[in-house]
Design a protein around this motif. Sequence first.
Motif, PDB file in Angstrom:
ATOM      1  N   VAL A   1      -3.276   5.297  -0.437  1.00 13.77           N
ATOM      2  CA  VAL A   1      -4.086   6.235   0.346  1.00 13.77           C
ATOM      3  C   VAL A   1      -3.449   7.620   0.305  1.00 13.77           C
ATOM      4  CG1 VAL A   1      -5.168   4.511   1.850  1.00 13.77           C
ATOM      5  CG2 VAL A   1      -2.950   5.486   2.498  1.00 13.77           C
ATOM      6  N   ARG A   2      -4.299   8.632   0.279  1.00 14.81           N
ATOM      7  CA  ARG A   2      -3.842  10.018   0.164  1.00 14.81           C
ATOM      8  C   ARG A   2      -4.151  10.720   1.483  1.00 14.81           C
ATOM      9  NH1 ARG A   2      -7.679   9.032  -3.805  1.00 14.81           N
ATOM     10  NH2 ARG A   2      -8.954  10.543  -2.690  1.00 14.81           N
ATOM     11  N   ILE A   3      -3.118  10.884   2.320  1.00 11.80           N
ATOM     12  CA  ILE A   3      -3.333  11.390   3.677  1.00 11.80           C
ATOM     13  C   ILE A   3      -2.700  12.770   3.842  1.00 11.80           C
ATOM     14  CG2 ILE A   3      -3.055  10.888   6.137  1.00 11.80           C
ATOM     15  CD1 ILE A   3      -4.514   8.616   4.850  1.00 11.80           C
ATOM     16  N   GLY A   4      -3.506  13.745   4.193  1.00 11.76           N
ATOM     17  CA  GLY A   4      -3.006  15.101   4.392  1.00 11.76           C
ATOM     18  C   GLY A   4      -3.062  15.535   5.838  1.00 11.76           C
ATOM     19  N   SER A   5      -4.252  15.935   6.288  1.00 12.96           N
ATOM     20  CA  SER A   5      -4.362  16.605   7.590  1.00 12.96           C
ATOM     21  C   SER A   5      -3.914  15.733   8.760  1.00 12.96           C
ATOM     22  CB  SER A   5      -5.783  17.110   7.799  1.00 12.96           C
ATOM     23  OG  SER A   5      -6.722  16.131   7.456  1.00 12.96           O
ATOM     24  N   SER A   6      -4.059  14.445   8.689  1.00  8.03           N
ATOM     25  CA  SER A   6      -3.638  13.684   9.877  1.00  8.03           C
ATOM     26  C   SER A   6      -2.132  13.415   9.889  1.00  8.03           C
ATOM     27  CB  SER A   6      -4.483  12.421  10.093  1.00  8.03           C
ATOM     28  OG  SER A   6      -4.249  11.482   9.112  1.00  8.03           O
ATOM     29  N   ILE A   7      -1.412  13.842   8.853  1.00 10.18           N
ATOM     30  CA  ILE A   7       0.055  13.886   8.930  1.00 10.18           C
ATOM     31  C   ILE A   7       0.529  15.293   9.266  1.00 10.18           C
ATOM     32  CG2 ILE A   7       2.223  13.714   7.627  1.00 10.18           C
ATOM     33  CD1 ILE A   7       0.907  11.536   5.906  1.00 10.18           C
ATOM     34  N   PHE A   8       0.011  16.265   8.511  1.00  9.53           N
ATOM     35  CA  PHE A   8       0.572  17.628   8.571  1.00  9.53           C
ATOM     36  C   PHE A   8      -0.241  18.585   9.437  1.00  9.53           C
ATOM     37  CE2 PHE A   8       2.085  16.024   4.375  1.00  9.53           C
ATOM     38  CZ  PHE A   8       3.453  16.123   4.607  1.00  9.53           C
ATOM     39  N   GLY A   9      -1.394  18.154   9.920  1.00  9.17           N
ATOM     40  CA  GLY A   9      -2.268  19.050  10.677  1.00  9.17           C
ATOM     41  C   GLY A   9      -3.285  19.709   9.757  1.00  9.17           C
ATOM     42  N   ALA A  10      -4.234  20.392  10.358  1.00  8.16           N
ATOM     43  CA  ALA A  10      -5.328  20.994   9.590  1.00  8.16           C
ATOM     44  C   ALA A  10      -4.780  22.064   8.637  1.00  8.16           C
ATOM     45  CB  ALA A  10      -6.347  21.616  10.535  1.00  8.16           C
ATOM     46  N   ARG A  11      -5.492  22.255   7.531  1.00  4.27           N
ATOM     47  CA  ARG A  11      -5.114  23.297   6.584  1.00  4.27           C
ATOM     48  C   ARG A  11      -5.973  24.526   6.834  1.00  4.27           C
ATOM     49  NH1 ARG A  11      -5.171  18.519   3.796  1.00  4.27           N
ATOM     50  NH2 ARG A  11      -7.400  18.742   3.413  1.00  4.27           N
ATOM     51  N   ASN A  12      -5.406  25.706   6.520  1.00  3.61           N
ATOM     52  CA  ASN A  12      -6.181  26.935   6.685  1.00  3.61           C
ATOM     53  C   ASN A  12      -7.145  27.169   5.541  1.00  3.61           C
ATOM     54  OD1 ASN A  12      -4.848  27.509   9.058  1.00  3.61           O
ATOM     55  ND2 ASN A  12      -3.151  28.454   7.946  1.00  3.61           N
ATOM     56  N   TYR A  13      -6.782  26.652   4.392  1.00  2.00           N
ATOM     57  CA  TYR A  13      -7.660  26.775   3.223  1.00  2.00           C
ATOM     58  C   TYR A  13      -7.545  25.502   2.409  1.00  2.00           C
ATOM     59  CZ  TYR A  13      -3.284  28.210   0.956  1.00  2.00           C
ATOM     60  OH  TYR A  13      -2.007  28.271   0.496  1.00  2.00           O
ATOM     61  N   ASN A  14      -8.375  25.370   1.368  1.00  7.74           N
ATOM     62  CA  ASN A  14      -8.420  24.156   0.533  1.00  7.74           C
ATOM     63  C   ASN A  14      -8.940  22.958   1.307  1.00  7.74           C
ATOM     64  OD1 ASN A  14      -7.792  24.458  -2.180  1.00  7.74           O
ATOM     65  ND2 ASN A  14      -5.668  24.870  -1.644  1.00  7.74           N
TER      66      ASN A  14
ATOM     67  N   THR B   1       0.862  -1.179   0.000  1.00  6.65           N
ATOM     68  CA  THR B   1       0.000   0.000   0.000  1.00  6.65           C
ATOM     69  C   THR B   1       0.899   1.230   0.000  1.00  6.65           C
ATOM     70  OG1 THR B   1      -1.573  -1.200   1.356  1.00  6.65           O
ATOM     71  CG2 THR B   1      -1.897   1.160   1.185  1.00  6.65           C
ATOM     72  N   THR B   2       0.620   2.145  -0.900  1.00  7.91           N
ATOM     73  CA  THR B   2       1.447   3.344  -0.990  1.00  7.91           C
ATOM     74  C   THR B   2       0.818   4.480  -0.200  1.00  7.91           C
ATOM     75  OG1 THR B   2       2.121   2.678  -3.210  1.00  7.91           O
ATOM     76  CG2 THR B   2       2.519   4.971  -2.613  1.00  7.91           C
ATOM     77  N   LEU B   3       1.652   5.145   0.589  1.00  3.18           N
ATOM     78  CA  LEU B   3       1.207   6.327   1.316  1.00  3.18           C
ATOM     79  C   LEU B   3       1.581   7.571   0.512  1.00  3.18           C
ATOM     80  CD1 LEU B   3       0.222   7.903   3.849  1.00  3.18           C
ATOM     81  CD2 LEU B   3       2.556   7.663   4.754  1.00  3.18           C
ATOM     82  N   VAL B   4       0.568   8.312   0.087  1.00  2.73           N
ATOM     83  CA  VAL B   4       0.810   9.605  -0.538  1.00  2.73           C
ATOM     84  C   VAL B   4       0.617  10.664   0.553  1.00  2.73           C
ATOM     85  CG1 VAL B   4       0.118  11.216  -2.354  1.00  2.73           C
ATOM     86  CG2 VAL B   4      -0.118   8.744  -2.728  1.00  2.73           C
ATOM     87  N   ALA B   5       1.689  11.377   0.863  1.00  2.83           N
ATOM     88  CA  ALA B   5       1.593  12.432   1.875  1.00  2.83           C
ATOM     89  C   ALA B   5       1.083  13.692   1.183  1.00  2.83           C
ATOM     90  CB  ALA B   5       2.955  12.679   2.509  1.00  2.83           C
ATOM     91  N   VAL B   6      -0.142  14.056   1.493  1.00  2.00           N
ATOM     92  CA  VAL B   6      -0.776  15.193   0.801  1.00  2.00           C
ATOM     93  C   VAL B   6      -0.357  16.496   1.492  1.00  2.00           C
ATOM     94  CG1 VAL B   6      -2.952  16.283   0.146  1.00  2.00           C
ATOM     95  CG2 VAL B   6      -2.699  13.800  -0.030  1.00  2.00           C
ATOM     96  N   SER B   7       0.520  17.230   0.804  1.00  2.00           N
ATOM     97  CA  SER B   7       1.213  18.359   1.427  1.00  2.00           C
ATOM     98  C   SER B   7       0.734  19.705   0.917  1.00  2.00           C
ATOM     99  CB  SER B   7       2.708  18.197   1.177  1.00  2.00           C
ATOM    100  OG  SER B   7       2.970  17.879  -0.185  1.00  2.00           O
ATOM    101  N   LYS B   8      -0.383  19.725   0.205  1.00  3.13           N
ATOM    102  CA  LYS B   8      -0.917  20.985  -0.336  1.00  3.13           C
ATOM    103  C   LYS B   8      -1.056  22.030   0.760  1.00  3.13           C
ATOM    104  CE  LYS B   8      -5.665  19.255   0.096  1.00  3.13           C
ATOM    105  NZ  LYS B   8      -6.731  18.480  -0.550  1.00  3.13           N
ATOM    106  N   THR B   9      -0.714  23.255   0.406  1.00  2.00           N
ATOM    107  CA  THR B   9      -0.758  24.446   1.278  1.00  2.00           C
ATOM    108  C   THR B   9       0.342  24.493   2.345  1.00  2.00           C
ATOM    109  OG1 THR B   9      -2.194  23.808   3.165  1.00  2.00           O
ATOM    110  CG2 THR B   9      -3.316  24.406   1.116  1.00  2.00           C
ATOM    111  N   LYS B  10       1.073  23.400   2.527  1.00  2.00           N
ATOM    112  CA  LYS B  10       2.104  23.399   3.574  1.00  2.00           C
ATOM    113  C   LYS B  10       3.451  23.839   2.983  1.00  2.00           C
ATOM    114  CE  LYS B  10      -0.744  21.786   6.652  1.00  2.00           C
ATOM    115  NZ  LYS B  10      -1.162  22.612   7.803  1.00  2.00           N
ATOM    116  N   PRO B  11       4.238  24.589   3.768  1.00  2.00           N
ATOM    117  CA  PRO B  11       5.520  25.082   3.254  1.00  2.00           C
ATOM    118  C   PRO B  11       6.617  24.003   3.241  1.00  2.00           C
ATOM    119  CG  PRO B  11       5.177  25.868   5.486  1.00  2.00           C
ATOM    120  CD  PRO B  11       3.932  25.093   5.099  1.00  2.00           C
TER     121      PRO B  11
END
Length: 219
Positions: A206-219, A18-28
């Motif tokens: 699986v495409r995981i964003g907020s539970s790796i990087f925290g909540a996003r302010n937008y998007n 299973t591949t983990l895609v770390a969804v990093s949109k909006t993060k620096p």
Amino acid sequence: MSISENIEKYQNALPENTTLVAVSKTKPVPILMQAYEAGQRVFGENKIQEMVSKWEEMPKDIQWHMIGHVQTNKVKYMAPFVDLIHTVDSLKLLKEINKQAAKHQRVIKCLLQIKIAKEEHKFGLHQTDAWQLLAKDIQDTLPHVSIVGLMGMASFTDDKTQIETEFKTLSNLHQKFIKQHPQLTILSMGMSGDYTLALDHGSTMVRIGSSIFGARNYN
Ligand SMILES: *Cc1c(COP(=O)(O)O)cnc(C)c1O
């Protein structure tokens, strides 16, 4: 938990293959680098411009996945480097990806995005259109794209039964497609809130964003 702890948690929890895609949109970039240093090499972005600038700044062994809706006129910016485009929803887009990939002597991997959510605004192909598209022998006419699977997004809802129904639909479709087209090995489904359900129904990515990087302010 820190970002590196989150990455480790997922790497340990996900089944093999299973591949983990770390969804990093909006993060620096410095935030993404924390995941990189924890061993993460697959990152997902939903805006081409943002993905390009992160690609320019970051180590070159990262695999960049485009997970957002793609406008045809922007394909050229990511064609030199994008590893996998999750969101192919038309033959027109596929042709443009082929054309731009050819300029760089590349073959770009693509997933067909299937509409499974009830909401009207969700992008994606209807099942029958996806089936017809694959029946056209596009792999012969478009040698610079490689269709390697399906992608879907469940409805944005707390109703687990509905999400499960949608995942089942996509999973059944994937089973049907793979019989005819064995190269479609990838099933990209599941995000922070629903990835365990997705895994239960045969997700391989699986495409995981907020539970790796925290909540996003937008998007
Ligand atoms: C933002 C996004 C994700 C990640 O969502 P989270 O709920 O933050 O895990 C996954 N897939 C797509 C297509 C997205 O746009």
